[in-house]
Enzyme design. Structure first.
Site, mmCIF file in Angstrom:
data_model
loop_
_atom_site.group_PDB
_atom_site.id
_atom_site.type_symbol
_atom_site.label_atom_id
_atom_site.label_comp_id
_atom_site.label_asym_id
_atom_site.label_seq_id
_atom_site.Cartn_x
_atom_site.Cartn_y
_atom_site.Cartn_z
ATOM 1 N N ASP A 458 0.830 -1.209 0.000
ATOM 2 C CA ASP A 458 0.000 0.000 0.000
ATOM 3 C C ASP A 458 0.865 1.259 0.000
ATOM 4 O O ASP A 458 2.070 1.210 0.316
ATOM 5 C CB ASP A 458 -0.905 -0.024 1.247
ATOM 6 C CG ASP A 458 -2.242 0.652 1.013
ATOM 7 O OD1 ASP A 458 -2.349 1.444 0.063
ATOM 8 O OD2 ASP A 458 -3.180 0.388 1.799
ATOM 9 N N ASP A 527 -10.838 2.183 -3.610
ATOM 10 C CA ASP A 527 -11.472 1.736 -2.366
ATOM 11 C C ASP A 527 -12.986 1.710 -2.515
ATOM 12 O O ASP A 527 -13.696 1.248 -1.620
ATOM 13 C CB ASP A 527 -11.098 2.681 -1.217
ATOM 14 C CG ASP A 527 -9.725 2.364 -0.656
ATOM 15 O OD1 ASP A 527 -9.152 1.322 -1.040
ATOM 16 O OD2 ASP A 527 -9.218 3.152 0.162
HETATM 17 C C1 DGJ Z 1 -5.996 1.761 1.633
HETATM 18 C C2 DGJ Z 1 -6.365 0.570 0.820
HETATM 19 O O1 DGJ Z 1 -6.861 0.985 -0.427
HETATM 20 C C3 DGJ Z 1 -7.383 -0.269 1.575
HETATM 21 O O2 DGJ Z 1 -7.790 -1.357 0.813
HETATM 22 C C4 DGJ Z 1 -6.775 -0.714 2.882
HETATM 23 O O3 DGJ Z 1 -5.706 -1.591 2.638
HETATM 24 C C5 DGJ Z 1 -6.310 0.488 3.667
HETATM 25 N N1 DGJ Z 1 -5.454 1.339 2.900
HETATM 26 C C6 DGJ Z 1 -5.591 0.066 4.916
HETATM 27 O O4 DGJ Z 1 -5.060 1.113 5.598
#
Ligand code: DGJ
Length: 716
Positions: A458, A527
């Site tokens: 991430d 997301d």
């Molecule tokens: C952002 C990501 O897009 C989510 O899927 C998740 O992993 C969060 N970060 C976790 O902090």
């Protein structure tokens, strides 16, 4: 003067030896890019378009200068601008020699250009992928002056067009509304699509575009190029229409705040600009890119992918060992391959119980996971599923031990307040010690827990108030060095773990480019997992990235949408779950179990087949996608009714890409338990010709909003 004589001599010898009499032709199956050398020895782009059956290019002359320089007579945006060691800001590049090297399907042509006065050399490199109809272009800049020179512009290439009109399709957005497609006609002047965000660089703009010539293109008609840059950092696409209506496209690293001091003998190599030309619309261009991506652009692009259950939406930071082991049962029940543990498993002095603390302290939190990751891996193994883990290795929370121990490892201005985003700062990856640290996070995770089968990498913030303690007076190298350093770390990871699947995530679609996808097997596009929103987001990415790279998870997002609709949307890309399985009704569970089985049976066609976007959600209140395998023996059709209203009268849909002579059985699959296929054509056999000419009514009867169907189309 010294330089002048020496280089004039060199130039005369080289051009006398190697002045080509015929044009330099870069060719794929259906495209030619042709350069000629003018009397002034400069290199001109004389043609870019459909490949001619006969190679009559020898009569071509003129065109536009291939890699426009600055400081002399050029009055437009330059591909390169260089300030010499003596302060002279001019450059003239003339032909020195060229080479072409063919290895099977791939031919690399290198055109060497030199300045006649200064010892500066630029190599234009074009790699043609014959069968995929894709060309990549980059430039390497080098000099042998006594002192460093300053590069202020350094495009990957420059492409010239001369059409009546130009139509640009771009993909913009931000968190939870990524890759929104917009078309506009280019008018005179300059238009830039660019990023200045450093990390999470594609947060507002996706580094992809279509440029249609003369008229807007459709899926099946029109002349265009599709382009994207392989660079996980600041990018810039400049489109300049001049006073004679000629267009220059300049793709490359965004030179914003990034003057580069190039030492004598040092090579500056730009990232690849990846493009394809099509005179049959966007669909063909997109299929070309998908094939190239699977064969050359994505790690294990032709390999399988793991279906998974992620715990982020199900638990956020609120979990412990027992709860996770319980969730493994959910993964097992669904029949997916793997459980993916997301954010929140680490940090002790500063436990990661929300996004305010712990980032940087990559040790298991002793309260949540008293027996460590190893225990989770072996519990998963006992249940017959694989285990994957979330990392965000480039970042740090001020509330962390890492921040306390290594204040000099952080990008921030020495004399101003920190600018936090999601309560975190970016590490100074240009520092080799930080590169070791980041490599070490992955390496020690995999060394201690060899069973870890997958990583989600991430990156949740862009750069701001940025200053690198490591680069000191060379701050203008930061954006470039950061991305290069990211690749250095990934090179080390891939040398040791060549095939471990890793998802590229950046708070949603903040990193979606082929520079990174060489190292990653898939990316997290958004997301936003609401099914309706995902129809549009996945549609946008689908133009440039194949389905096996676009991670699509079923979650509880999506008001008023059935599980069936959300599942059907996710199944058109790389399927995963991020949901509380124990809250599903028995019917929902049964449906999901069958959906996973169906997906596994159809995924070969979805992942490696050709995509035909039949009906656009931007044009109708529905969307229809079709994947067809190479042999044209099997196809999968996805039909989504969106926020339909009574006024929406949907006509028959003509399929594409089938064999007109074959007979195909049309059969609905992925039905919800207790429901039956209602399409009167279900389970009937049609010729490919019928399906592609007359087509099928996919929405007989009343159209219900937010409903969907998946049809298997199988040759008999
Ligand atoms: C952002 C990501 O897009 C989510 O899927 C998740 O992993 C969060 N970060 C976790 O902090």
């Amino acid at each position: 003067m010294k330089y002048t004589l020496l280089w004039l001599f060199n130039l005369l010898v080289i051009t006398a030896l190697s002045q080509p009499t015929s044009p330099i032709v870069i060719q794929t199956k259906n495209t030619s890019l042709v350069f000629t050398i003018g009397k002034n020895h400069r290199v001109y782009q004389s043609y870019l378009g459909a490949r001619l059956a006969n190679t009559e290019y020898s009569t071509l002359t003129g065109g536009q200068e291939a890699y426009l320089t600055a400081g002399m007579e050029n009055l437009f945006e330059p591909a390169i601008r260089l300030v010499h060691a003596d302060g002279n800001p001019s450059l003239e590049l003339t032909y020195a020699s060229h080479t072409a090297n063919q290895q099977g399907n791939v031919t690399t042509t290198r055109i060497i250009l030199k300045d006649s006065v200064y010892p500066v050399e630029v190599v234009l490199q074009y790699t043609a992928y014959f069968n995929e109809d894709v060309i990549t272009a980059s430039a390497t800049i080098q000099h042998h002056e006594k002192k460093p020179v300053r590069l202020t512009h350094y495009a990957s290439t420059m492409l010239h067009f001369n059409a009546d009109n130009y139509w640009l399709t771009q993909f913009h957005g931000e968190w939870a509304r990524e890759a929104q497609m917009v078309d506009e006609q280019l008018t005179n002047g300059v238009k830039n699509i660019e990023s200045k965000l450093g990390a999470r660089a594609d947060f507002y703009q996706t580094p992809t575009f279509f440029l249609s010539l003369n008229n807007p293109s459709t899926e099946t008609s029109g002349e265009l190029i599709a382009g994207t840059l392989g660079w996980t950092g600041n990018f810039q696409f400049t489109f300049e229409v001049d006073q004679r209506n000629q267009l220059r496209v300049r793709p490359g690293i965004n030179p914003y705040a990034s003057d580069y001091t190039l030492k004598p003998g040092e090579l500056f190599t730009t990232p690849d600009f990846i493009f394809t030309y099509s005179n049959q619309g966007k669909g063909q261009a997109s299929r070309n890119l998908h094939r190239w991506a699977r064969n050359y652009g994505v790690l294990d692009g032709n390999g399988p992918r793991l279906t998974l259950l992620n715990n982020w939406e199900a638990t956020y930071f609120n979990f412990n060992e027992d709860k996770l082991v319980e969730l493994f049962d959910g993964a097992k029940q669904l029949g997916v391959d793997m459980f993916l543990l997301d954010d929140g498993w680490f940090g002790n002095a500063f436990p990661r119980n929300d996004d305010k603390a712990g980032l940087g302290d990559w040790q298991e939190n002793k309260t949540k996971l008293p027996h460590g990751i190893g225990h989770l891996v072996s519990e998963a193994d006992k249940k017959g599923i694989k285990f994957g883990i979330w990392l965000e290795p480039e970042m740090v929370n001020p509330k962390s031990e890492l921040y306390q121990k290594h204040p000099d490892w952080i990008l921030r201005l020495p004399n101003r307040a920190e600018n936090l985003s999601r309560n975190q700062l970016v590490l100074d990856l240009t520092n080799p010690a930080v590169q070791n640290f980041v490599f070490g996070i992955v390496d020690s995770m995999l060394t201690k827990n060899p069973g870890v089968a997958y990583i989600k990498w991430d990156c949740n913030r862009p750069m701001s108030n940025t200053y690198s303690p490591y680069l000191k007076e060379n701050q203008s190298h930061l954006f470039i060095e950061y991305t290069r350093s990211f690749y250095k770390v990934l090179d080390r990871i891939r040398a040791k773990y060549p095939h471990l699947p890793i998802m590229l995530c950046s708070g949603g679609g903040g990193r979606t480019d082929y520079g990174a996808l060489k190292y990653f097997t898939e990316f997290w596009p958004s997301d936003n997992t609401d099914g309706l929103e995902r129809v549009f987001i996945q549609w946008g990415y689908s133009y440039f990235f194949p389905a096996n790279t676009i991670a699509a998870h079923i979650t509880s997002m999506g008001k008023g949408q059935s599980l069936k609709f959300r599942t059907d949307v996710a199944m058109s890309a790389k399927l995963g779950y991020d949901i509380r399985v124990n809250e599903m009704t028995p019917q929902e569970l049964q449906f999901s179990q069958e959906a996973v089985k169906n997906y596994k049976q159809l995924s070969d066609v979805i992942w490696y087949g050709d995509l035909y976007r039949l009906i656009s959600p931007y044009e109708e209140n529905r969307s229809v996608l079709l994947y067809v395998n190479d042999q044209k023996s099997k196809a999968v059709l996805f039909n989504y009714n969106l926020t339909t209203r009574r006024k929406d009268l949907f006509t028959k849909v003509q399929l594409q890409g089938l064999d007109p002579k074959k007979n195909y059985r049309f059969r609905e699959t992925n039905l919800f338990p207790g429901t039956k296929a209602t399409n009167p054509d279900n389970d009937k056999v049609f010729t490919g010709e019928y399906l592609m000419t007359i087509g099928l009514n996919l929405t007989p009867g009343k159209v219900v909003p937010l409903t969907s169907n998946i049809f298997e189309i199988t040759a008999e």
